[in-house]
Scaffold this motif. Structure first.
Motif, PDB file in Angstrom:
ATOM      1  N   ALA A 267       0.816  -1.214   0.000  1.00 24.55           N
ATOM      2  CA  ALA A 267       0.000   0.000   0.000  1.00 24.55           C
ATOM      3  C   ALA A 267       0.850   1.264   0.000  1.00 24.55           C
ATOM      4  N   GLY A 268       2.185   1.083   0.003  1.00 22.72           N
ATOM      5  CA  GLY A 268       3.066   2.249  -0.023  1.00 22.72           C
ATOM      6  C   GLY A 268       3.316   2.836   1.347  1.00 22.72           C
ATOM      7  N   ILE A 269       3.395   1.984   2.366  1.00 26.47           N
ATOM      8  CA  ILE A 269       3.719   2.437   3.723  1.00 26.47           C
ATOM      9  C   ILE A 269       5.024   1.753   4.113  1.00 26.47           C
ATOM     10  N   SER A 270       6.049   2.557   4.395  1.00 27.60           N
ATOM     11  CA  SER A 270       7.401   2.017   4.500  1.00 27.60           C
ATOM     12  C   SER A 270       7.806   1.594   5.902  1.00 27.60           C
ATOM     13  N   GLN A 271       6.965   1.796   6.903  1.00 23.98           N
ATOM     14  CA  GLN A 271       7.307   1.407   8.264  1.00 23.98           C
ATOM     15  C   GLN A 271       6.154   0.626   8.881  1.00 23.98           C
ATOM     16  N   ASP A 272       6.467  -0.049   9.987  1.00 23.28           N
ATOM     17  CA  ASP A 272       5.442  -0.794  10.706  1.00 23.28           C
ATOM     18  C   ASP A 272       4.658   0.175  11.584  1.00 23.28           C
ATOM     19  N   VAL A 273       3.493   0.588  11.127  1.00 22.33           N
ATOM     20  CA  VAL A 273       2.688   1.555  11.870  1.00 22.33           C
ATOM     21  C   VAL A 273       1.274   1.026  12.056  1.00 22.33           C
ATOM     22  N   GLU A 274       0.554   1.646  12.998  1.00 20.11           N
ATOM     23  CA  GLU A 274      -0.828   1.289  13.258  1.00 20.11           C
ATOM     24  C   GLU A 274      -1.684   2.542  13.177  1.00 20.11           C
ATOM     25  N   PRO A 288       7.496   8.835   1.875  1.00 23.10           N
ATOM     26  CA  PRO A 288       8.478   8.442   0.851  1.00 23.10           C
ATOM     27  C   PRO A 288       7.845   7.937  -0.435  1.00 23.10           C
ATOM     28  N   TRP A 289       6.808   7.094  -0.309  1.00 19.51           N
ATOM     29  CA  TRP A 289       6.175   6.565  -1.512  1.00 19.51           C
ATOM     30  C   TRP A 289       5.327   7.618  -2.213  1.00 19.51           C
ATOM     31  N   LEU A 290       4.765   8.540  -1.430  1.00 15.76           N
ATOM     32  CA  LEU A 290       4.003   9.616  -2.051  1.00 15.76           C
ATOM     33  C   LEU A 290       4.927  10.536  -2.855  1.00 15.76           C
ATOM     34  N   ILE A 291       6.132  10.759  -2.335  1.00 15.13           N
ATOM     35  CA  ILE A 291       7.111  11.556  -3.075  1.00 15.13           C
ATOM     36  C   ILE A 291       7.506  10.841  -4.363  1.00 15.13           C
ATOM     37  N   LEU A 292       7.682   9.510  -4.264  1.00 18.24           N
ATOM     38  CA  LEU A 292       7.988   8.733  -5.465  1.00 18.24           C
ATOM     39  C   LEU A 292       6.872   8.891  -6.497  1.00 18.24           C
ATOM     40  N   GLY A 425       2.459  -2.391  -5.343  1.00 19.92           N
ATOM     41  CA  GLY A 425       1.914  -1.094  -4.989  1.00 19.92           C
ATOM     42  C   GLY A 425       2.544   0.069  -5.732  1.00 19.92           C
ATOM     43  N   PRO A 426       2.837   1.164  -5.009  1.00 18.27           N
ATOM     44  CA  PRO A 426       3.271   2.403  -5.659  1.00 18.27           C
ATOM     45  C   PRO A 426       4.519   2.264  -6.534  1.00 18.27           C
ATOM     46  N   PHE A 427       5.468   1.415  -6.146  1.00 17.77           N
ATOM     47  CA  PHE A 427       6.711   1.272  -6.932  1.00 17.77           C
ATOM     48  C   PHE A 427       6.398   0.783  -8.341  1.00 17.77           C
ATOM     49  N   ILE A 428       5.649  -0.318  -8.416  1.00 16.17           N
ATOM     50  CA  ILE A 428       5.297  -0.870  -9.722  1.00 16.17           C
ATOM     51  C   ILE A 428       4.359   0.063 -10.481  1.00 16.17           C
ATOM     52  N   THR A 429       3.385   0.611  -9.789  1.00 16.76           N
ATOM     53  CA  THR A 429       2.417   1.484 -10.438  1.00 16.76           C
ATOM     54  C   THR A 429       3.099   2.697 -11.063  1.00 16.76           C
ATOM     55  N   THR A 430       3.984   3.332 -10.300  1.00 11.60           N
ATOM     56  CA  THR A 430       4.663   4.527 -10.800  1.00 11.60           C
ATOM     57  C   THR A 430       5.561   4.218 -11.983  1.00 11.60           C
ATOM     58  N   SER A 431       6.367   3.154 -11.871  1.00 12.17           N
ATOM     59  CA  SER A 431       7.284   2.813 -12.966  1.00 12.17           C
ATOM     60  C   SER A 431       6.510   2.432 -14.224  1.00 12.17           C
TER      61      SER A 431
END
Length: 450
Positions: A267-274, A288-292, A425-431
């Motif tokens: 989903a483009g979330i780079s850390q373990d968050v809740e 970071p992924w939003l900037i990408l 997610g975002p990496f593949i989608t953006t590229s």
């Protein structure tokens, strides 16, 4: 048994009982609730109320409650307990759970807590587990198990098992070791019960037993236990000595954590968050992924800017740009998701080349079917066959390339020892958005002769 349901009325009732210090009513109420459900309740209380409840209830229940709490809630409660009170909780836990809690304590009080544990053998086992990397089988295992020596007879074996079983919550297997504690095999309870009491264990044990090394990754342990349907697996050190066991409940936690991590990465979330983490923590995880994505969109805009002349002549091409970008992203995510899932389940066999060929053929077939539908639609809508053909051929090429990128990227990352879940997610989608738009306009330009 009716499933427990946490209600606002129950929380209000507990708040009032704590405020009025109605201890006997609190103990009676909590005594009827499973420890996992008590943990769910405590997660909803403030730190003062949570600490009061933990101190009020017996350690044989609250120790299990502590293991089920959210990490930040547990940290707050432990900070309000004395070293002796923490030690009392640890004594009721299996060594793996106790070691996990000790590992979360501030370093300056760890030694004091360990020294307060009355069962010195239990304390020694906890300290021993703390030596292992938490991301290893050694950091996951518990010391509690039942083991017998191959030189014992059945009568001696039964006596020793009775003594050992007192400290083991659930006996999944009986392991057989030699005099130096090297794992030799396992013992069938049926064979133990049907064999003469004078028979030596060496004559009846089963030499084949699955085991893992202390340095094995938890994910690999999960694969082994899943493949062979194991409820528990023994852990051995570098020279084959039995040092602990991992049970299915620990593996379920590993699988859940890995699934949560992969889902967040996809989903483009780079850390373990809740969801209830601070805004700053959530921002750091997402940004970071939003900037990408921002740079990807800017790159696509630059590419489109190079085809302004074509836009002026064929405005219809601009109308299909979102469709091309969306199809590229969707196909790439589908391909990468299948590969990531296959790698996680250890289902990806054979060479990378064969896998790429298969996925590209699949993408080609899907692309041709979709392109035919798009060709028919565009031709009827705009009445220009060449324009419809240019858009449709571009779609085939875009889908094939997207399938290639979505397949190759996670396989490449996996070979390099990088978590392939990052490729979804975002990496593949953006590229794929960038490559897709570039391919779209280049092919359209060639076919239309611009």
């Amino acid at each position: 048994m009716t499933p427990f349901k946490l209600t606002e009325e129950l929380i209000v009732q507990i708040n009032e009982l704590v405020e009025l210090r109605r201890d006997s009513e609190l103990v009676g109420l909590m005594g009827e609730i499973h420890y996992a459900d008590v943990a769910e309740i405590i997660n909803e209380l403030n730190e003062e109320e949570a600490t009061y409840l933990i101190k009020l209830l017996d350690s044989d229940k609250t120790s299990d409650v502590l293991t089920e709490l959210d990490e930040d809630v547990r940290e707050g409660i432990l900070s309000n307990l004395s070293a002796k009170e923490i030690a009392g909780e640890l004594e009721e836990l299996d060594t793996d759970d106790a070691a996990d809690i000790v590992g979360e304590l501030p370093q300056e009080i760890v030694q004091e807590v360990i020294s307060e544990i009355e069962d010195k053998e239990h304390a020694k086992d906890i300290v021993d587990l703390l030596r292992y990397d938490e991301n290893s089988a050694g950091g996951l295992m518990a010391k509690e198990l039942v083991k017998v020596r191959e030189g014992w007879d059945v009568l001696t074996c039964v006596k020793e098992m009775r003594a050992q079983a007192e400290n083991v919550t659930r006996v999944h297997s009986i392991y057989v070791v030699d005099d130096e504690d090297h794992l030799k095999g396992r013992l069938s309870l049926k064979d133990l019960l049907t064999t003469s009491t004078k028979t030596h264990i060496a004559q009846v044990y089963i030499p084949k037993v699955d085991s893992v090394n202390v340095n094995e990754k938890p994910e690999e342990v999960a694969k082994i236990m899943s493949k062979y349907d194991l409820e528990a697996i023994p852990v051995v050190d570098e020279i084959g000595r039995l040092v602990g066991r991992i049970t299915i409940d620990d593996i379920v936690d590993v699988i859940k954590e890995e699934a949560d991590k992969d889902y967040q990465m996809a989903a483009g979330i780079s850390q373990d968050v809740e969801a209830d983490d601070s805004i700053w923590d959530l921002t750091r995880a997402r940004l970071p992924w939003l900037i990408l994505g921002l740079f990807g969109g800017a790159g696509a805009a630059v590419i489109m800017g190079g085809f302004e002349e074509m836009f002026r002549q064929y405005t219809v091409l601009f109308l299909f740009t979102p469709l091309i970008a969306a199809m590229a992203g969707n196909v790439g995510v589908q391909s990468s998701a299948i590969i990531v899932q296959g790698l996680a389940n250890d289902d990806i066999k054979g060479s990378i080349g064969n896998r790429l060929i298969k996925e590209m053929l699949l993408a080609l077939l899907n692309g041709i079917i979709l392109a035919c539908l798009l060709l028919l639609f565009t031709w009827i809508w705009k009445g220009n066959f060449m324009t419809a053909l240019a858009i449709s051929v571009s779609l085939i090429a875009v889908i094939v390339v997207a399938g290639f990128i979505g397949t190759f990227t996670p396989l490449f990352l996996h070979k390099r020892g990088i978590d392939p879940a990052i490729a979804t997610g975002p990496f593949i989608t953006t590229s794929n958005d960038i490559f897709g738009i570039l391919i779209y306009f280049m092919i359209a330009k060639m076919i239309l002769g611009i």
